[in-house]
Design an enzyme around this catalytic site. Structure first.
Site, PDB file in Angstrom:
ATOM      1  N   GLU A  36       0.847  -1.191   0.000  1.00 38.53           N
ATOM      2  CA  GLU A  36       0.000   0.000   0.000  1.00 38.53           C
ATOM      3  C   GLU A  36       0.889   1.249   0.000  1.00 38.53           C
ATOM      4  OE1 GLU A  36      -3.233   1.095  -0.245  1.00 38.53           O
ATOM      5  OE2 GLU A  36      -2.312   3.055   0.117  1.00 38.53           O
ATOM      6  N   ARG A 111     -17.730   4.143   5.284  1.00 38.24           N
ATOM      7  CA  ARG A 111     -16.602   3.519   4.584  1.00 38.24           C
ATOM      8  C   ARG A 111     -15.468   3.106   5.515  1.00 38.24           C
ATOM      9  NH1 ARG A 111     -15.541   4.264  -1.101  1.00 38.24           N
ATOM     10  NH2 ARG A 111     -17.478   4.923  -2.048  1.00 38.24           N
ATOM     11  N   ARG A 202     -20.051  16.060  -1.654  1.00 40.35           N
ATOM     12  CA  ARG A 202     -20.305  14.995  -0.682  1.00 40.35           C
ATOM     13  C   ARG A 202     -20.249  15.548   0.734  1.00 40.35           C
ATOM     14  NH1 ARG A 202     -16.567   9.925  -2.567  1.00 40.35           N
ATOM     15  NH2 ARG A 202     -18.188   8.666  -1.591  1.00 40.35           N
ATOM     16  N   ASP A 319     -11.319  -0.727  -9.202  1.00 36.19           N
ATOM     17  CA  ASP A 319     -11.276   0.493 -10.020  1.00 36.19           C
ATOM     18  C   ASP A 319     -10.123   0.487 -11.018  1.00 36.19           C
ATOM     19  OD1 ASP A 319     -13.500   1.476  -8.758  1.00 36.19           O
ATOM     20  OD2 ASP A 319     -12.568   3.338  -8.073  1.00 36.19           O
ATOM     21  N   ALA A 332     -17.544  -0.472  -5.667  1.00 40.30           N
ATOM     22  CA  ALA A 332     -16.931  -1.287  -4.614  1.00 40.30           C
ATOM     23  C   ALA A 332     -17.485  -2.710  -4.663  1.00 40.30           C
ATOM     24  CB  ALA A 332     -17.185  -0.660  -3.247  1.00 40.30           C
TER      25      ALA A 332
HETATM   26  C1  LIG Z   1     -19.090   9.721  -5.016  1.00 37.48           C
HETATM   27  C2  LIG Z   1     -18.846   8.236  -5.030  1.00 37.48           C
HETATM   28  C3  LIG Z   1     -19.739   7.394  -4.397  1.00 37.48           C
HETATM   29  C4  LIG Z   1     -19.569   5.995  -4.465  1.00 37.48           C
HETATM   30  N1  LIG Z   1     -20.466   5.187  -3.838  1.00 37.48           N
HETATM   31  C5  LIG Z   1     -20.352   3.848  -3.963  1.00 37.48           C
HETATM   32  C6  LIG Z   1     -21.293   2.977  -3.343  1.00 37.48           C
HETATM   33  O1  LIG Z   1     -22.202   3.419  -2.636  1.00 37.48           O
HETATM   34  N2  LIG Z   1     -21.166   1.627  -3.536  1.00 37.48           N
HETATM   35  C7  LIG Z   1     -20.149   1.100  -4.289  1.00 37.48           C
HETATM   36  O2  LIG Z   1     -20.105  -0.130  -4.459  1.00 37.48           O
HETATM   37  N3  LIG Z   1     -19.214   1.896  -4.862  1.00 37.48           N
HETATM   38  C8  LIG Z   1     -19.292   3.245  -4.709  1.00 37.48           C
HETATM   39  N4  LIG Z   1     -18.342   4.065  -5.266  1.00 37.48           N
HETATM   40  C9  LIG Z   1     -17.197   3.442  -5.968  1.00 37.48           C
HETATM   41  C10 LIG Z   1     -16.170   2.910  -4.967  1.00 37.48           C
HETATM   42  O3  LIG Z   1     -15.797   3.932  -4.066  1.00 37.48           O
HETATM   43  C11 LIG Z   1     -14.927   2.394  -5.677  1.00 37.48           C
HETATM   44  O4  LIG Z   1     -15.300   1.608  -6.787  1.00 37.48           O
HETATM   45  C12 LIG Z   1     -14.078   1.532  -4.741  1.00 37.48           C
HETATM   46  O5  LIG Z   1     -13.730   2.251  -3.585  1.00 37.48           O
HETATM   47  C13 LIG Z   1     -12.813   1.057  -5.470  1.00 37.48           C
HETATM   48  O6  LIG Z   1     -12.016   0.301  -4.599  1.00 37.48           O
HETATM   49  P1  LIG Z   1     -10.567  -0.156  -5.061  1.00 37.48           P
HETATM   50  O7  LIG Z   1     -10.028  -0.946  -3.921  1.00 37.48           O
HETATM   51  O8  LIG Z   1     -10.630  -0.784  -6.395  1.00 37.48           O
HETATM   52  O9  LIG Z   1      -9.740   1.193  -5.266  1.00 37.48           O
HETATM   53  P2  LIG Z   1      -9.327   2.326  -4.227  1.00 37.48           P
HETATM   54  O10 LIG Z   1     -10.323   2.460  -3.135  1.00 37.48           O
HETATM   55  O11 LIG Z   1      -9.040   3.538  -5.046  1.00 37.48           O
HETATM   56  O12 LIG Z   1      -7.985   1.787  -3.566  1.00 37.48           O
HETATM   57  C14 LIG Z   1      -6.758   1.840  -4.234  1.00 37.48           C
HETATM   58  C15 LIG Z   1      -5.639   1.718  -3.215  1.00 37.48           C
HETATM   59  O13 LIG Z   1      -4.397   1.598  -3.908  1.00 37.48           O
HETATM   60  C16 LIG Z   1      -3.451   2.453  -3.329  1.00 37.48           C
HETATM   61  N5  LIG Z   1      -2.492   2.791  -4.388  1.00 37.48           N
HETATM   62  C17 LIG Z   1      -2.669   3.602  -5.450  1.00 37.48           C
HETATM   63  N6  LIG Z   1      -1.589   3.615  -6.228  1.00 37.48           N
HETATM   64  C18 LIG Z   1      -0.690   2.774  -5.667  1.00 37.48           C
HETATM   65  C19 LIG Z   1       0.623   2.345  -6.015  1.00 37.48           C
HETATM   66  N7  LIG Z   1       1.241   2.792  -7.124  1.00 37.48           N
HETATM   67  N8  LIG Z   1       1.273   1.471  -5.205  1.00 37.48           N
HETATM   68  C20 LIG Z   1       0.664   0.989  -4.080  1.00 37.48           C
HETATM   69  N9  LIG Z   1      -0.582   1.362  -3.702  1.00 37.48           N
HETATM   70  C21 LIG Z   1      -1.259   2.235  -4.488  1.00 37.48           C
HETATM   71  C22 LIG Z   1      -4.253   3.640  -2.815  1.00 37.48           C
HETATM   72  O14 LIG Z   1      -3.552   4.340  -1.795  1.00 37.48           O
HETATM   73  C23 LIG Z   1      -5.510   2.938  -2.305  1.00 37.48           C
HETATM   74  O15 LIG Z   1      -5.380   2.508  -0.974  1.00 37.48           O
HETATM   75  C24 LIG Z   1     -18.468   5.451  -5.187  1.00 37.48           C
HETATM   76  C25 LIG Z   1     -17.547   6.302  -5.800  1.00 37.48           C
HETATM   77  C26 LIG Z   1     -17.723   7.684  -5.713  1.00 37.48           C
HETATM   78  C27 LIG Z   1     -16.723   8.575  -6.389  1.00 37.48           C
END
Ligand SMILES: Cc1cc2nc3c(=O)[nH]c(=O)nc-3n(C[C@H](O)[C@H](O)[C@H](O)COP(=O)(O)OP(=O)(O)OC[C@H]3O[C@@H](n4cnc5c(N)ncnc54)[C@H](O)[C@@H]3O)c2cc1C
Length: 437
Positions: A36, A111, A202, A319, A332
């Site tokens: 991370e 969250r 938000r 994502d 998510a």
């Molecule tokens: C306004 C809004 C509302 C939302 N509401 C919902 C909802 O109600 N329900 C739902 O299902 N989804 C919702 N989403 C979508 C959801 O938030 C995301 O799809 C989800 O959080 C993605 O999770 P992730 O683990 O893929 O990525 P992220 O949460 O972006 O995690 C990525 C991680 O990787 C780390 N990282 C980045 N680059 C590097 C690197 N080079 N090396 C090491 N670590 C790195 C970051 O620090 C982070 O900890 C919403 C999004 C928004 C914008």
């Protein structure tokens, strides 16, 4: 002799990466490391909702009691309350028009609490902080991957899972290399996220502030609400045992979709900016927005639906693979579905280093079409909520059209999807065996 069959490096400890780490931890022959970039696991102060199909995964992963204790409304057989959609932008027209009641309940969380449950379940020694991945290399065609981090350190793995979010460096390198090695320059078009044309304000509001002097309460305390209007909509629902209301207020300029966004994607802004945006909306909406003292303003970006999620020893999840707009509350949830299916194929008894590519392809064949469908559906749903879809502002056809966008919730189950991926993998392995005879 080592009993480890696979060393998996997870880049990024958000909801997607941590769910994968927890799901893989039940396989003793898989070694997991989470790298991370930040100094600790963290989530933003906002709400997140999931659907019943995601809840079932959390249950299958053995976390239902922990998630039940922080969920609102916790599943009680009816799986929570669905959203009420109503037209709110022209209150002078008279009685508010109810567009639609979503027949699917949603389960809602803070969250930070959601992430805490996953962190608690992480085996010790798995997490490495301050590890920002810069690039990966593969010195030998059959050897391990070498990961290089911004702090100058390195690590090795057999498989790299890019869970590093919308700006993923893993996606960038994977698509660049694939574009060159496979002679597919068009893959470069999928690297950069693009601005959706929408801004989201938000904020979290304590329920006490939405209880009026006469004791009556704001509607959203009892029911998740979707207030719709021309080029704007407001989503609100309660979280944290009903003590807080999560509010997201969106405003869009569809003609700007795909244009570059100037400035920071996330920034604190003045309350007045938010209030000016909705000044002519129905009082119920304005009353709620007035309680957000320090809104944050998000420029919502998304990816084009990727044509591939994997290449050799690298795979994308969450994502990094399918960042989408939030209009179906599903980004998510889709990351969790990815993690569930990927862990299932990697953990399967017949998956070895030798057939890793087949396992990743089985994951991709199952997950890519569905996640990309939800990504497209989210965009279309947002347009409908704001009367910018094919139905325009036709209030009678909008409700059913919005409802149809949710069909994916019931057409498949993640458990069925995992079975399908395992079936694809087994069929491929049989083919390989037969070819050798
Ligand atoms: C306004 C809004 C509302 C939302 N509401 C919902 C909802 O109600 N329900 C739902 O299902 N989804 C919702 N989403 C979508 C959801 O938030 C995301 O799809 C989800 O959080 C993605 O999770 P992730 O683990 O893929 O990525 P992220 O949460 O972006 O995690 C990525 C991680 O990787 C780390 N990282 C980045 N680059 C590097 C690197 N080079 N090396 C090491 N670590 C790195 C970051 O620090 C982070 O900890 C919403 C999004 C928004 C914008």
């Amino acid at each position: 002799m080592s009993s480890t069959k696979l060393r998996v490096a997870i880049c990024g400890g958000g909801i997607g990466g941590l769910t994968l780490a927890v799901a893989l931890s039940k396989y003793p022959d898989i070694e997991v490391d989470v790298y991370e970039a930040a100094e600790r696991f963290r989530e933003i102060g906002a709400g997140v909702m999931i659907w019943e199909r995601t809840w079932r995964i959390l249950t299958e992963l053995g976390m239902s009691s922990e998630f039940s204790s922080i969920a609102h409304a916790p599943p009680d057989g009816s799986m929570g309350v669905g959203f009420d959609y109503r037209k709110s932008d022209q209150p002078q027209e008279g009685i508010p028009f109810y567009l639609f009641a979503l027949p699917y309940g949603c389960i809602r969380f803070h969250r930070a609490h959601f992430l805490d449950v996953l962190v608690e379940r992480l085996p010790s020694g798995v997490a490495h902080f301050g590890k920002r991945l810069q690039l990966y290399t593969r010195p030998g065609s059959d050897g391990p991957l070498i990961l290089s981090f911004a702090d100058g350190s390195r690590a090795q793995c057999d498989l790299l899972v890019g869970c590093d979010g919308i700006k993923s460096v893993v996606r960038r390198q994977m698509l660049q290399e694939k574009a060159t090695s496979e002679g597919r320059p068009e893959l470069l078009d999928y690297i950069e996220p693009f601005w959706s044309g929408s801004i989201a304000y938000r904020g979290l509001v304590p329920v006490a502030r939405l209880t009026r002097e006469d004791g009556s309460q704001h509607r959203t305390i009892a029911s998740p609400m979707m207030y719709c209007g021309k080029s704007k909509h407001v989503v609100s629902y309660s979280i944290s045992s009903g003590s807080i209301v999560n509010v997201v207020a969106l405003t869009s300029r569809p003609q700007l979709e795909g244009s570059p966004y100037e400035g920071l994607w996330v920034i604190e802004c003045d309350q007045q900016e938010l209030l000016d945006c909705y000044s002519d909306w129905e009082p119920e909406v304005v009353e709620m927005l007035k309680c957000i003292e320090k809104p944050t303003r998000w420029a919502l970006h998304q990816l084009r639906p990727l044509p591939c999620y994997t290449s050799s020893r690298v795979v994308l999840l969450g994502d990094a693979a399918h960042a989408m707009t939030p209009h179906q509350g599903a980004g998510a949830g889709q990351a969790i579905e990815d993690a569930f299916v990927l862990a299932g194929v990697l953990g399967h008894s017949s998956t070895t280093l030798g057939c890793l590519r087949d396992a990743l392809e089985a994951y991709e064949r199952v997950r890519l079409p569905l996640a990309n469908h939800v990504l497209d559906g989210s965009r279309l749903s947002g347009m409908m909520y704001e009367f910018n879809g094919a139905q325009g502002g036709d209030l009678h056809t909008l409700g059913p059209a919005i409802g149809k966008q949710w069909d994916w919730l019931k057409e498949t189950t993640p458990q069925g999807e995992l079975e399908r991926a395992l079936h694809i993998l087994n069929a491929r392995m049989t083919e390989v065996v037969l070819a050798k005879l």
